[in-house]
Design a protein around this motif. Sequence first.
Motif, short mmCIF file in Angstrom:
data_model
loop_
_atom_site.label_atom_id
_atom_site.label_comp_id
_atom_site.label_asym_id
_atom_site.label_seq_id
_atom_site.Cartn_x
_atom_site.Cartn_y
_atom_site.Cartn_z
N ALA A 47 -58.09 -65.29 -64.62
CA ALA A 47 -59.06 -64.22 -64.88
C ALA A 47 -58.63 -62.89 -64.27
CB ALA A 47 -60.43 -64.62 -64.33
N GLY A 48 -57.49 -62.86 -63.59
CA GLY A 48 -56.99 -61.62 -63.03
C GLY A 48 -57.26 -61.42 -61.56
N PHE A 49 -57.80 -62.44 -60.89
CA PHE A 49 -58.01 -62.37 -59.45
C PHE A 49 -56.71 -62.73 -58.73
CE2 PHE A 49 -62.27 -62.39 -60.88
CZ PHE A 49 -63.14 -62.09 -59.83
N GLY A 50 -56.48 -62.11 -57.59
CA GLY A 50 -55.45 -62.60 -56.68
C GLY A 50 -56.01 -63.80 -55.97
N ALA A 51 -55.58 -65.01 -56.34
CA ALA A 51 -56.29 -66.21 -55.93
C ALA A 51 -55.34 -67.23 -55.32
CB ALA A 51 -57.02 -66.84 -57.11
N GLN A 52 -55.94 -68.13 -54.54
CA GLN A 52 -55.17 -69.20 -53.91
C GLN A 52 -56.08 -70.37 -53.59
OE1 GLN A 52 -54.70 -68.49 -49.34
NE2 GLN A 52 -54.47 -66.47 -50.32
N ALA A 53 -55.48 -71.55 -53.56
CA ALA A 53 -56.14 -72.71 -52.96
C ALA A 53 -55.74 -72.69 -51.49
CB ALA A 53 -55.70 -74.00 -53.64
N GLN A 54 -56.72 -72.64 -50.63
CA GLN A 54 -56.50 -72.46 -49.19
C GLN A 54 -56.70 -73.81 -48.49
OE1 GLN A 54 -59.58 -70.45 -46.90
NE2 GLN A 54 -58.06 -68.94 -46.27
N HIS A 55 -55.62 -74.47 -48.16
CA HIS A 55 -55.70 -75.83 -47.64
C HIS A 55 -56.05 -75.85 -46.16
CE1 HIS A 55 -54.27 -78.66 -50.81
NE2 HIS A 55 -53.90 -77.50 -51.37
N LEU A 56 -57.02 -76.69 -45.81
CA LEU A 56 -57.29 -77.00 -44.41
C LEU A 56 -56.39 -78.14 -43.95
CD1 LEU A 56 -60.04 -75.74 -45.63
CD2 LEU A 56 -61.13 -76.78 -43.63
N ASP A 57 -56.11 -79.06 -44.85
CA ASP A 57 -55.15 -80.13 -44.63
C ASP A 57 -54.73 -80.66 -45.99
OD1 ASP A 57 -57.20 -81.83 -45.53
OD2 ASP A 57 -57.74 -82.52 -43.53
N GLU A 58 -54.13 -81.82 -46.03
CA GLU A 58 -53.63 -82.36 -47.30
C GLU A 58 -54.73 -82.59 -48.32
OE1 GLU A 58 -51.33 -86.42 -48.89
OE2 GLU A 58 -51.70 -86.10 -46.75
N PHE A 59 -55.92 -82.94 -47.84
CA PHE A 59 -56.99 -83.37 -48.73
C PHE A 59 -58.06 -82.32 -48.99
CE2 PHE A 59 -55.50 -87.06 -46.29
CZ PHE A 59 -55.01 -87.85 -47.31
N GLN A 60 -58.22 -81.40 -48.06
CA GLN A 60 -59.35 -80.48 -48.10
C GLN A 60 -58.87 -79.05 -48.29
OE1 GLN A 60 -61.97 -80.36 -44.56
NE2 GLN A 60 -63.69 -80.30 -45.98
N ALA A 61 -59.54 -78.33 -49.21
CA ALA A 61 -59.12 -76.95 -49.48
C ALA A 61 -60.29 -76.13 -50.01
CB ALA A 61 -57.97 -76.93 -50.49
N ASN A 62 -60.26 -74.83 -49.70
CA ASN A 62 -61.11 -73.83 -50.33
C ASN A 62 -60.38 -73.26 -51.54
OD1 ASN A 62 -62.94 -73.93 -48.08
ND2 ASN A 62 -61.64 -72.46 -46.99
N ALA A 63 -61.10 -72.55 -52.38
CA ALA A 63 -60.50 -71.69 -53.40
C ALA A 63 -61.06 -70.29 -53.19
CB ALA A 63 -60.82 -72.17 -54.81
N VAL A 64 -60.20 -69.29 -53.20
CA VAL A 64 -60.65 -67.93 -52.95
C VAL A 64 -59.81 -66.95 -53.76
CG1 VAL A 64 -59.15 -67.68 -50.92
CG2 VAL A 64 -61.21 -66.27 -51.11
#
Length: 417
Positions: A47-64
């Motif tokens: 959609a044109g956002f500068g985006a990433q999956a932000q990992h806390l560890d191997e299993f858990q992550a935010n999206a921002v």
Amino acid sequence: MTALDAVLAWITEDRLRQAAHAVTAIPSPTGREAPLARMLASRLSAAGFGAQAQHLDEFQANAVGRLRGSGGGQDLMLYAPIDTLTTGQSELDTPWIGPELRPDMRPEPRDEGPFVTGLGASNPKGHAACILVLAEALGAVRPELAGDVVVAFGAGGMPTNAIEAPGYPARANTGQGAGCSFLLERGWHTDYAVIAKPGDFVAHDEVGLCWFEITVPGIHTYVGSRHRLPYRNPIVTAAEVVTRLERWLADYPARHRTATAAPQGIIGSIAGGWERMLAVTPAACRIRVDVRIAPGATPLSVKRELAAFLEQFDVELEMVLAIPGTSTPLDSPIVHTAIDAWESTSGRLHEPVPDNSGATDANILRARGIPTVRTGMPKATSADFSRGMNTVDVRAMRRLCEVLARTTLATTGKEAA
């Protein structure tokens, strides 16, 4: 056509239904959100956002992701958690959720007229889907923005500690706002934030929560020697503690009610003894309690109040979790903007809803200095807790998107600079 008109024209019920299906179909129990976070980050990037999956560890992550404005305006975060309170796995959820998993308790979305059902389809995933579709609309329309729009999907937003099962993180702090805290620690701060969670109103404050562990002592002994040895069964004593504590909890809200909150408490767990060995008594029984605390109250004040009540028993008390309630000042611009957006969408005056006892990651955002409001959808059903969590009305999603769109453009739009 105004920027708002163009954004709202892009947000259709068909797109919202598709998004609700997409997020519900990817399991994301607390601690295992990474696959869903990666999908959300991918869609934000498209959609044109500068985006990433932000990992806390191997299993858990935010999206921002961030959609940049021209500069000089106010930055706004649109936030929703993405983890589900239960797992959708029978071996982990039953029998405590019920004797078996109903279809709505599984991560398998289904259409039922205007509704989409499936694990977490409303709370939190339907709310996250609204933010996702709004983000895609902003990317497609590209309205002139002075401030940045940050879209964040947080892991670990549910009131739970780590799930103890193979393939889940070993970290104890996988819930209780762990993803939101990690997001902010990594610099994703904005001037204001809106969190999308259930409730057809605009909330400027939230209750906090404390978890307490009450240990009832006893004597470990054998059934064949009950009549010959000292006998003190902590399970029996715990029954008396629980009975009186339940009455104390029933009266607790009246002592702590505010204009918007009626903080509640429940006994959530009792553990004592070996299920494999019923011939012996345990040396202790453990009771765990969730007590919500009003905005402005301190965890220690509630601990001392509970400790005073428990003085009548021979027990030990420990506070094992504390998240204070928070408040955004009523004169904050984000409160006025969100209420204006709600009223313009609803066609009626906004009235605060009293007696709330739900806590969200808004407490994490406010505690880190970001003025935050909460708004969302009414529950599609209130007769059954799980069905309310797992059923979303696409029509209500469209209405929430309008509230969020109006708030976003009024805060970050060029005319707001």
